[in-house]
Scaffold this motif. Structure first.
Motif, PDB file in Angstrom:
ATOM      1  N   ILE A  24     -12.204  -7.041   9.722  1.00  0.00           N
ATOM      2  CA  ILE A  24     -11.523  -8.243   9.253  1.00  0.00           C
ATOM      3  C   ILE A  24     -10.595  -8.711  10.365  1.00  0.00           C
ATOM      4  CG2 ILE A  24      -9.944  -9.180   7.533  1.00  0.00           C
ATOM      5  CD1 ILE A  24     -11.007  -6.958   5.639  1.00  0.00           C
ATOM      6  N   ARG A  25     -10.759  -9.970  10.746  1.00  0.00           N
ATOM      7  CA  ARG A  25      -9.909 -10.565  11.784  1.00  0.00           C
ATOM      8  C   ARG A  25      -9.263 -11.816  11.219  1.00  0.00           C
ATOM      9  NH1 ARG A  25     -11.559  -8.332  16.763  1.00  0.00           N
ATOM     10  NH2 ARG A  25     -13.589  -7.320  16.601  1.00  0.00           N
ATOM     11  N   ASP A  26      -8.029 -12.027  11.623  1.00  0.00           N
ATOM     12  CA  ASP A  26      -7.290 -13.205  11.195  1.00  0.00           C
ATOM     13  C   ASP A  26      -6.280 -13.526  12.282  1.00  0.00           C
ATOM     14  OD1 ASP A  26      -6.511 -15.303   9.593  1.00  0.00           O
ATOM     15  OD2 ASP A  26      -6.001 -14.065   7.867  1.00  0.00           O
TER      16      ASP A  26
ATOM     17  N   ASN B  89       0.441  -0.334   0.161  1.00  0.00           N
ATOM     18  CA  ASN B  89       1.297  -0.758  -0.951  1.00  0.00           C
ATOM     19  C   ASN B  89       0.851  -2.116  -1.483  1.00  0.00           C
ATOM     20  OD1 ASN B  89       2.897   1.542  -1.038  1.00  0.00           O
ATOM     21  ND2 ASN B  89       4.372   0.724   0.420  1.00  0.00           N
ATOM     22  N   GLN B  90       0.519  -3.038  -0.587  1.00  0.00           N
ATOM     23  CA  GLN B  90       0.020  -4.352  -1.013  1.00  0.00           C
ATOM     24  C   GLN B  90      -1.315  -4.199  -1.742  1.00  0.00           C
ATOM     25  OE1 GLN B  90       1.687  -7.296   0.121  1.00  0.00           O
ATOM     26  NE2 GLN B  90       0.269  -8.817  -0.630  1.00  0.00           N
ATOM     27  N   LEU B  91      -2.150  -3.313  -1.262  1.00  0.00           N
ATOM     28  CA  LEU B  91      -3.430  -3.032  -1.913  1.00  0.00           C
ATOM     29  C   LEU B  91      -3.200  -2.513  -3.323  1.00  0.00           C
ATOM     30  CD1 LEU B  91      -6.571  -2.703  -1.587  1.00  0.00           C
ATOM     31  CD2 LEU B  91      -6.083  -0.390  -0.814  1.00  0.00           C
ATOM     32  N   ASN B  92      -2.238  -1.647  -3.472  1.00  0.00           N
ATOM     33  CA  ASN B  92      -1.907  -1.084  -4.778  1.00  0.00           C
ATOM     34  C   ASN B  92      -1.375  -2.160  -5.725  1.00  0.00           C
ATOM     35  OD1 ASN B  92      -1.638   0.927  -6.708  1.00  0.00           O
ATOM     36  ND2 ASN B  92       0.363   1.570  -5.973  1.00  0.00           N
ATOM     37  N   LEU B  93      -0.540  -3.056  -5.216  1.00  0.00           N
ATOM     38  CA  LEU B  93       0.047  -4.101  -6.055  1.00  0.00           C
ATOM     39  C   LEU B  93      -0.936  -5.215  -6.379  1.00  0.00           C
ATOM     40  CD1 LEU B  93       3.542  -4.466  -4.325  1.00  0.00           C
ATOM     41  CD2 LEU B  93       3.051  -3.414  -6.536  1.00  0.00           C
TER      42      LEU B  93
ATOM     43  N   GLU C 255     -14.421 -13.371 -10.496  1.00  0.00           N
ATOM     44  CA  GLU C 255     -13.053 -12.893 -10.465  1.00  0.00           C
ATOM     45  C   GLU C 255     -12.852 -11.989  -9.258  1.00  0.00           C
ATOM     46  OE1 GLU C 255     -11.940 -11.002 -14.098  1.00  0.00           O
ATOM     47  OE2 GLU C 255     -12.895 -12.535 -15.291  1.00  0.00           O
ATOM     48  N   ILE C 256     -11.719 -12.168  -8.566  1.00  0.00           N
ATOM     49  CA  ILE C 256     -11.419 -11.332  -7.404  1.00  0.00           C
ATOM     50  C   ILE C 256     -11.210  -9.893  -7.844  1.00  0.00           C
ATOM     51  CG2 ILE C 256      -9.652 -10.870  -5.665  1.00  0.00           C
ATOM     52  CD1 ILE C 256      -9.369 -13.842  -5.283  1.00  0.00           C
ATOM     53  N   SER C 257     -10.645  -9.702  -9.012  1.00  0.00           N
ATOM     54  CA  SER C 257     -10.315  -8.348  -9.442  1.00  0.00           C
ATOM     55  C   SER C 257     -11.543  -7.506  -9.781  1.00  0.00           C
ATOM     56  CB  SER C 257      -9.376  -8.406 -10.650  1.00  0.00           C
ATOM     57  OG  SER C 257     -10.018  -9.024 -11.732  1.00  0.00           O
ATOM     58  N   GLN C 258     -12.748  -8.093  -9.804  1.00  0.00           N
ATOM     59  CA  GLN C 258     -13.947  -7.325 -10.135  1.00  0.00           C
ATOM     60  C   GLN C 258     -14.259  -6.271  -9.089  1.00  0.00           C
ATOM     61  OE1 GLN C 258     -16.910 -10.332 -10.659  1.00  0.00           O
ATOM     62  NE2 GLN C 258     -16.607 -10.398 -12.862  1.00  0.00           N
ATOM     63  N   GLY C 259     -13.903  -6.505  -7.836  1.00  0.00           N
ATOM     64  CA  GLY C 259     -14.221  -5.554  -6.782  1.00  0.00           C
ATOM     65  C   GLY C 259     -13.414  -4.273  -6.894  1.00  0.00           C
TER      66      GLY C 259
ATOM     67  N   SER D 214      -3.099  -9.840   2.206  1.00  0.00           N
ATOM     68  CA  SER D 214      -3.671 -10.478   1.019  1.00  0.00           C
ATOM     69  C   SER D 214      -5.087 -10.988   1.293  1.00  0.00           C
ATOM     70  CB  SER D 214      -2.759 -11.623   0.590  1.00  0.00           C
ATOM     71  OG  SER D 214      -3.233 -12.243  -0.558  1.00  0.00           O
ATOM     72  N   ASN D 215      -5.280 -11.622   2.445  1.00  0.00           N
ATOM     73  CA  ASN D 215      -6.616 -12.105   2.814  1.00  0.00           C
ATOM     74  C   ASN D 215      -7.583 -10.937   3.000  1.00  0.00           C
ATOM     75  OD1 ASN D 215      -5.717 -14.749   2.768  1.00  0.00           O
ATOM     76  ND2 ASN D 215      -5.372 -14.851   4.968  1.00  0.00           N
ATOM     77  N   ALA D 216      -7.111  -9.855   3.595  1.00  0.00           N
ATOM     78  CA  ALA D 216      -7.966  -8.678   3.810  1.00  0.00           C
ATOM     79  C   ALA D 216      -8.391  -8.069   2.477  1.00  0.00           C
ATOM     80  CB  ALA D 216      -7.234  -7.643   4.666  1.00  0.00           C
ATOM     81  N   ILE D 217      -7.479  -8.000   1.524  1.00  0.00           N
ATOM     82  CA  ILE D 217      -7.800  -7.453   0.199  1.00  0.00           C
ATOM     83  C   ILE D 217      -8.843  -8.334  -0.489  1.00  0.00           C
ATOM     84  CG2 ILE D 217      -6.854  -6.980  -2.104  1.00  0.00           C
ATOM     85  CD1 ILE D 217      -4.231  -6.145  -0.575  1.00  0.00           C
ATOM     86  N   SER D 218      -8.722  -9.638  -0.337  1.00  0.00           N
ATOM     87  CA  SER D 218      -9.730 -10.543  -0.903  1.00  0.00           C
ATOM     88  C   SER D 218     -11.092 -10.309  -0.264  1.00  0.00           C
ATOM     89  CB  SER D 218      -9.314 -11.999  -0.702  1.00  0.00           C
ATOM     90  OG  SER D 218      -8.153 -12.284  -1.430  1.00  0.00           O
ATOM     91  N   ARG D 219     -11.119 -10.100   1.040  1.00  0.00           N
ATOM     92  CA  ARG D 219     -12.381  -9.820   1.739  1.00  0.00           C
ATOM     93  C   ARG D 219     -12.977  -8.488   1.289  1.00  0.00           C
ATOM     94  NH1 ARG D 219     -13.095 -11.471   7.121  1.00  0.00           N
ATOM     95  NH2 ARG D 219     -15.027 -10.299   6.943  1.00  0.00           N
ATOM     96  N   ILE D 220     -12.121  -7.488   1.071  1.00  0.00           N
ATOM     97  CA  ILE D 220     -12.594  -6.190   0.591  1.00  0.00           C
ATOM     98  C   ILE D 220     -13.217  -6.357  -0.788  1.00  0.00           C
ATOM     99  CG2 ILE D 220     -11.865  -3.898  -0.195  1.00  0.00           C
ATOM    100  CD1 ILE D 220      -9.744  -4.005   2.086  1.00  0.00           C
ATOM    101  N   ASN D 221     -12.547  -7.113  -1.660  1.00  0.00           N
ATOM    102  CA  ASN D 221     -13.091  -7.388  -2.993  1.00  0.00           C
ATOM    103  C   ASN D 221     -14.445  -8.072  -2.899  1.00  0.00           C
ATOM    104  OD1 ASN D 221     -11.370  -6.429  -5.074  1.00  0.00           O
ATOM    105  ND2 ASN D 221      -9.863  -7.948  -4.463  1.00  0.00           N
ATOM    106  N   PHE D 222     -14.548  -9.064  -2.049  1.00  0.00           N
ATOM    107  CA  PHE D 222     -15.809  -9.785  -1.895  1.00  0.00           C
ATOM    108  C   PHE D 222     -16.900  -8.851  -1.379  1.00  0.00           C
ATOM    109  CE2 PHE D 222     -18.797 -12.476   0.434  1.00  0.00           C
ATOM    110  CZ  PHE D 222     -19.165 -13.343  -0.573  1.00  0.00           C
ATOM    111  N   SER D 223     -16.554  -7.991  -0.425  1.00  0.00           N
ATOM    112  CA  SER D 223     -17.542  -7.051   0.118  1.00  0.00           C
ATOM    113  C   SER D 223     -17.998  -6.058  -0.935  1.00  0.00           C
ATOM    114  CB  SER D 223     -16.953  -6.305   1.315  1.00  0.00           C
ATOM    115  OG  SER D 223     -16.669  -7.205   2.353  1.00  0.00           O
TER     116      SER D 223
END
Length: 173
Positions: A124-126, A54-58, A29-33, A153-162
């Motif tokens: 993180i680069r995109d 704000n996106q991180l918070n949401l 689950e992505i939300s585990q991070g 959104s992609n950065a938050i997913s990468r943070i979760n994965f890290s």
């Protein structure tokens, strides 16, 4: 012929489902991070960083978030070291006018968990290309806004994965 295939396929499908569920297999689950965590976020106060936070918070599913303040009960500390987008002209049309543009996203953060003294520096680069027409400047602003939201959104997913990687590195084998 179809009945033979059905009599073989469905029992095999049920067998695999029961096997995976029975052994505790589940998708990560992505939300585990960040999910359910209390975090402190340190950042330079500007509109771009505020949009990201704000996106991180949401999207991050955090329990509580502290902005630019140290907290004793924070599980994770995130320090935004560098955060920017850069626009480039990719394709030129007649009269040397830009037909296509590229926006590059860069985020450099420092992650640390309260129970771990290790600090993880994450870059993180995109990037994304989009059509560019000077006569539709408001549409371009909206496109860039959507691209930034996608980058966030992609950065938050990468943070979760890290964070998940950090968690698994911390556990003894």
């Amino acid at each position: 012929m179809n009945s033979k295939l059905g009599t073989i396929f469905f029992p095999l499908l049920i067998f695999f489902i029961v096997s995976f569920v029975g052994c505790g297999y589940k998708l990560r689950e992505i939300s585990q991070g960040l999910g359910g965590q209390t975090i402190s976020v340190f950042f330079q106060n500007n509109a771009f960083n505020l949009s990201f936070v704000n996106q991180l918070n949401l999207q991050g599913g955090v329990k509580k978030i502290y902005f630019n303040q140290i907290s004793e009960d924070a599980d994770i500390s995130i320090n935004i070291l560098e955060h920017k987008t850069t626009r480039y002209s990719v394709a030129l049309g007649t009269g040397a006018r830009t037909k296509e543009a590229r926006i590059e996203y860069f985020l450099k953060i420092s992650l640390s968990k309260q129970d771990n003294e290790k600090e993880l520096i994450l870059e993180i680069r995109d990037e994304s290309n989009y059509p560019f027409d000077e006569s539709k400047i408001l549409a371009i602003e909206e496109i860039e806004k959507r691209l930034n939201e996608n980058f966030f959104s992609n950065a938050i997913s990468r943070i979760n994965f890290s964070l998940l990687s950090l968690r698994y590195e911390d556990t003894p084998n």
